[in-house]
Design an enzyme around this catalytic site. Structure first.
Site, short mmCIF file in Angstrom:
data_model
loop_
_atom_site.label_atom_id
_atom_site.label_comp_id
_atom_site.label_asym_id
_atom_site.label_seq_id
_atom_site.Cartn_x
_atom_site.Cartn_y
_atom_site.Cartn_z
N CYS A 194 0.84 -1.12 -0.03
CA CYS A 194 -0.04 0.02 0.07
C CYS A 194 0.94 1.33 0.06
O CYS A 194 1.82 1.53 -1.01
CB CYS A 194 -0.91 -0.14 1.25
SG CYS A 194 -2.49 1.09 1.08
N HIS A 200 -2.96 -5.95 0.99
CA HIS A 200 -2.49 -6.10 2.24
C HIS A 200 -2.28 -7.45 2.54
O HIS A 200 -3.21 -7.90 3.48
CB HIS A 200 -3.34 -5.35 3.34
CG HIS A 200 -3.14 -3.82 3.26
ND1 HIS A 200 -2.27 -3.06 3.55
CD2 HIS A 200 -4.00 -2.70 2.38
CE1 HIS A 200 -2.53 -1.73 3.58
NE2 HIS A 200 -3.57 -1.75 2.73
N GLU A 208 -0.47 -8.64 4.97
CA GLU A 208 -0.16 -8.53 6.47
C GLU A 208 -1.62 -8.43 6.97
O GLU A 208 -1.65 -8.62 8.36
CB GLU A 208 0.68 -7.35 6.75
CG GLU A 208 0.07 -5.96 6.78
CD GLU A 208 0.19 -5.40 5.08
OE1 GLU A 208 0.32 -6.20 4.19
OE2 GLU A 208 -0.15 -4.25 4.90
#
Lengths: 757, 263
Positions: free
Chosen positions: B97, B225, B227
């Site tokens: 991002c 994302h 994560e």
């Protein structure tokens, strides 16, 4: 030498008229009675007050800070319910989550600022509620916001569309930047909110139990450190503005604070790191009233006095008067009480995170005879020396109230036929259809801990959820459920039942996700409390909140009251927004509404009844008077326990609570995220077909049960469970001979997604 | 050598995915540390102490100018040489991002000319709004070290949450180089796995580019994302799916394994 910044002003010799003139010139917002009380105090002291002392008293005694109209009633009705379940109370309330962790929650209104300056008002609403959670030493993990907008424009006020876009953008830009997921909420549209929009913002946080921070300083020599944003003139007199009705053309945008999430984000890290290392003795956030309301409360709570040096406060504007520094509501500021030996470490942490911080004073031993005093200095001169007892002794009122009995006869309209058409119209109603145009602009996955978000189902066709579930710590396989309950349409017709329905819906939402409710926070919105009929509604509403929570044994751990939401002849209904949290023991037991497979039985939990007042169906038909659904908390409690037992045994595959639009809307919504339909038969219900499917009788659910588990499920649910049919391809339903619904799931989805796709 | 790979998650005011990035790395077996950029600037920490650098998402410095621009400027001022040699030595760098935006601004990606110059931009989404939802991606793993645990051609789902994610190269020749060298390892696709326009391509990226990996395979930048979906239970449609490892776990495990192979 006394300068014009610090000198005393003529006050004690003034007559009533002159006092009123000072009151309005200085924007104090006090009543004459209160002005006279101040006069007596200073006459006894044999001196005149300073400008700062008057401003300070006005802040402390405002409705917003002092809860002077509501506190007596809140105490009488809802404080102390299910007290044994409360872990700790401060700026937010806490309940135990597991052996090690506690949950902090609070919901608060930011109505007045959002009506005047929607973007800034909503953004700082998020900022303020984050600080309330942070001030308990807790890490914020989720934001929730419930919004109420008007539908038509009113001359002289911003258009509803302008307000809505501003509010959504404010929540988006603040919440997204600060990195806390916005996972829950709602948007309501009704002309009751023209021009008084409501912005109710909630936050939930998590903290290790032994790290919970209080807000009282109880010994002398503790240093007071202001950290975060610099202080400016923004938000001066915000609390006074929030404590009066909004008048056309009288709004003053300088009373709205300016938010800066990029200052807040490191401030959260720095404060939590200092707390983690045990360096903070007490903590409070600077909100309404700024330093003036925080320092007094902090010292009074621990029975000490203190000295503050205002010229040490970091400023972002030149030439601020001492009283402006003292009451400014500039955002992103926290006040830390720190023992001298820890000051250096705390200042180091602030520096590491590039956070501005300054020591602005310290606590002192109380002066036994005169009580504990708060002394304020500016460039070496005393600008305030008040006895804390007096400063914080907000006058409390038992405002008179009148309860208006609204008789409502049950009305039954002509049978409309074509329920298909009505259902489709309901699905695209602004109060029902997807809010993705707004919610998809909020980051709901940041922190990587969102287990159930605001939508669920197959990617790209997701439908609504009842509650969100957050994994508060990656070390535990437990979930924290978050949702809300409110129904402004019921509350308008019947504040008592409206309040009970709000609690019912909040509890239903949590249960429907497979979780056990833990605690609630109440955000109460109302009109002018000086009007007996408003206080009458307020008291009825509190009775409703009490009657539900006391049976369900779920505490209100925190709350907020916003009065004066009225303009001219229009005022909002007396409506409570309930923020609720719950716990699910295992993440993989979480339930969502999207159907999971073909051929599974669909059950209704709880039968419908003739309770249609305020329902979506009656609103569409224009029927204004009819009894509002009455929640029976005993029934809800029984169904909750049975439901959760069945959920634990993994008998339930998907679940949705029955709310606006009744079973018809609830069942249709279950098809949206799955592309799976159902074949249903409502013939066993004795009510007329339209009442059966659109009734909003409380405490009900519709569920998809695993094929083959019918017997065990019915055994647990008893007579509460009624088989409606089975999942299949399309959405079809019979009632006797009549085919009441026959729709494709795509058609349902397209109607519900109007305005987003 | 059997030590845990050392990974720095670089933060400054406004970066806000460090929590999930730190945890994802930790749970994948790395010794992760959240490091404020000030510590690199002051010399209290050195880039060379680490095996991998992760640039998390967020809004560094508020992103009021251009996403990632201020963080990149701070790095350029003092740390660029350190990071370039870190990459040249084969160490791993990842950014998601806002972190991807930083890598583009720094010229670490795509770096087709080998001159460490800014060759592209991530512009405002064509919808002109912030988009938070789950999207489909096709994996073309090439030599990318972060994709070792994926099948080539596999279609996966990841969350996105951004306002500025539309990949636009500075020139046609840069784009051609990206394709020729198979640097476009992650591509937005529809639910059937075919490249498609908005809303499947959530920002209007050229060639549906969602993520790029450099020539050597040790620098990955992507808008989605990983994560945030370390565990299966954080994927948006997990209540409908089978029990398996989280998508994010596979990314970070790949990185940790790649580092350990070098030990």
């Amino acid at each position: 030498m006394k300068t014009d910044l610090t000198g005393a002003m003529r006050y004690t010799e003034l007559n009533d008229e002159e006092l009123s003139e000072i009151n309005s010139r200085m924007h104090l917002g006090l009543s004459l009675e209160e002005m006279l009380r101040i006069k007596t105090y200073f006459t006894n002291l044999n001196r005149e007050p300073t400008e700062l002392e008057l401003q300070s008293l006005a802040q402390a005694w405002s409705e917003h800070s002092g809860y002077k109209s509501s506190r007596n009633y809140l105490k009488k009705f809802i404080f102390g319910l299910a007290k044994e379940k409360i872990f700790y109370q401060g700026d937010a309330g806490l309940v135990s989550f597991n052996d090690k962790l506690a949950v902090a929650l609070k919901i608060e209104s930011h109505n007045h600022p959002s009506a005047i300056e929607p973007y800034g008002g909503a953004a700082t609403g998020v900022g303020g509620i984050l600080r309330d959670i942070l001030s308990m030493g807790a890490q914020p993990v989720a934001v929730s916001d419930v919004l109420f907008f008007g539908k038509r424009s009113k001359k002289g006020f911003p258009s509803p569309r302008f307000i809505e876009e501003g509010v959504v953008a404010g929540i988006r830009d603040y919440g997204n930047r600060v990195g806390i997921p916005t996972v829950s909420g709602g948007i309501f549209y009704s002309n009751d909110f023209v021009p008084n929009v409501l912005v109710n913002v909630g936050c939930v946080g998590i903290v290790e139990k032994d790290k919970v921070l209080g807000s009282s300083v109880s010994k002398p020599g503790i240093k007071l450190i202001i950290a975060g944003g610099k202080t400016g003139r923004d938000g001066i007199h915000g609390v006074n503005m929030a404590s009066s009705v909004i008048e056309k053309g009288k709004e003053d945008a300088t009373t709205v604070q300016l938010g800066n999430p990029i200052v807040k984000e490191p401030l959260i890290h720095a404060v939590l790191e200092a707390n983690d290392r045990g360096l903070i003795s007490a903590l409070k956030d600077l909100g309404g009233g700024g330093l003036s309301s925080v320092i007094g409360e902090m010292l009074l709570a621990g029975n000490v006095g203190g000295s503050i040096y205002l010229d040490r406060v970091p400023l972002k504007e030149m030439n601020m008067r001492p009283w402006e520094i003292w009451i400014s509501e500039s955002q992103e500021r926290m006040l830390l009480a720190v023992e001298e030996k820890n000051v250096e470490d705390v200042m180091d942490i602030m520096d590491q995170w590039d956070v501005t911080a300054a020591i602005i004073g310290e606590s002192e031993a109380g002066e036994s005879e005169a009580g504990d005093h708060l002394k304020i200095f500016y460039k070496g001169e005393a600008v305030m020396d008040l006895d804390l007892e007096f400063l914080t002794s907000t006058p409390l009122y038992y405002r008179s109230y009148r309860q208006v009995k609204k008789n409502a006869e049950t009305t039954l309209p002509r049978y409309p036929g074509n329920l298909n058409k009505i259902l489709l119209k309901m699905l695209e109603d602004p109060n029902i259809r997807t809010k993705e145009f707004a919610v998809r602009q909020y980051d709901h996955t940041v922190r990587g801990s969102t287990v159930i978000g605001p939508f669920s189902g197959k990617v790209s066709i997701e439908g609504p959820t009842d509650a969100s579930i957050i994994r508060p710590s990656w070390d535990y396989n437990e979930g924290l459920a978050i949702s809300h309950g409110v129904n402004p349409f019921y509350s308008r017709l019947d504040p008592y039942r409206g309040a009970k329905a709000a609690v019912d819906e909040a509890v239903r939402n949590i249960v429907s996700s497979g979780s056990e409710p833990l605690a609630m926070s109440d955000c109460i919105n109302a009109g002018n409390p000086e009007k007996p009929e408003v206080m009458g509604e307020f008291v009825q509403m509190l009775q409703g909140l009490r009657d539900s929570a006391s049976v369900l044994e779920i505490p209100y751990v925190s709350g907020n009251v916003s009065f004066y939401n009225e303009t001219g002849k229009t005022r909002i209904p007396t409506v409570p927004t309930i923020l609720i949290t719950g716990k699910i023991e295992r993440l993989d037991h979480s339930l969502t509404p999207d159907l999971k497979g073909i051929g599974n039985p669909i059950y209704a939990i709880g039968p419908p009844a003739y309770e249609m007042g305020g329902s979506l169906y009656y609103r569409m038909l224009g029927i204004k008077r009819s009894p509002v659904p009455d929640s029976d908390p005993n029934v809800l409690k029984d169904r909750k326990n049975r439901f959760l037992e069945a959920a634990k045994e993994k008998l339930i595959l998907s679940s949705h609570d029955v709310s606006e639009g009744g079973m018809a809307v609830a069942l249709a919504e279950m098809t949206i995220g799955s592309g799976i339909g159902m074949e249903l038969d409502f013939s066993s219900f004795s009510l007329r077909a339209d009442v059966t499917v659109f009734s909003e009788t409380q405490s009900r659910f519709v569920v998809e049960v695993a094929k083959g588990s019918e017997r065990r499920f019915e055994e647990i649910m008893g007579s509460q469970a009624m088989l409606l049919g089975y999942t299949s391809e399309n959405f079809r339903a019979l009632r006797g001979e009549e085919r009441i619904f026959d729709l494709s799931v795509e058609k349902i989805r397209n109607k519900w997604k109007v305005g987003y796709q | 050598m059997n030590r845990e790979p050392k990974v720095a998650v670089v933060t400054m005011e406004g970066t806000n995915n460090e929590f999930e990035a730190f945890n994802s790395l930790k749970y994948a077996g790395a010794a992760a540390e959240i490091v404020h950029i000030k510590k690199f600037e002051s010399g209290a920490r050195k880039v060379s102490e680490y095996d991998m650098i992760f640039f998390p998402g967020g809004f560094s410095a508020g992103d009021y100018i251009r996403a990632g621009a201020i963080m990149a400027a701070r790095i350029k001022a003092k740390l660029l040489n350190d990071i370039e040699s870190f990459v040249e030595q084969g160490n791993l760098v990842m950014g998601s991002c806002n972190g991807f935006q930083v890598l583009i601004e720094l010229g670490l990606l795509p770096n087709t000319q080998g001159k460490w110059e800014t060759e592209a931009a991530l512009a405002v989404n064509i919808s002109n709004r912030f988009e938070a939802r789950t999207i489909y991606l096709r994996v073309r793993k090439n030599n990318c070290l972060f994709l070792k645990n994926f099948e080539d051609g596999e279609v996966i789902k990841l969350p996105i949450a951004h306002m500025e994610g539309r990949f636009v190269p500075k020139s046609q020749s840069i784009l051609e180089e990206i394709v020729r060298r198979k640097m476009n390892v992650l591509t937005y696709v529809d639910s059937m796995g075919k490249e498609a326009d908005y809303p499947w391509n959530p920002n209007g990226s050229v060639l549906n580019i969602a993520g790029l990996c450099n020539d050597r395979g040790n620098v990955l930048g992507l808008m989605p994302h990983p994560e945030r979906v370390f565990f299966r239970e954080t994927e948006s449609d997990w209540t409908r799916g089978e029990n398996r490892q989280g998508m994010g776990f596979r990314f970070f495990l790949s990185a940790v394994e790649a580092i350990k192979e070098k030990f």
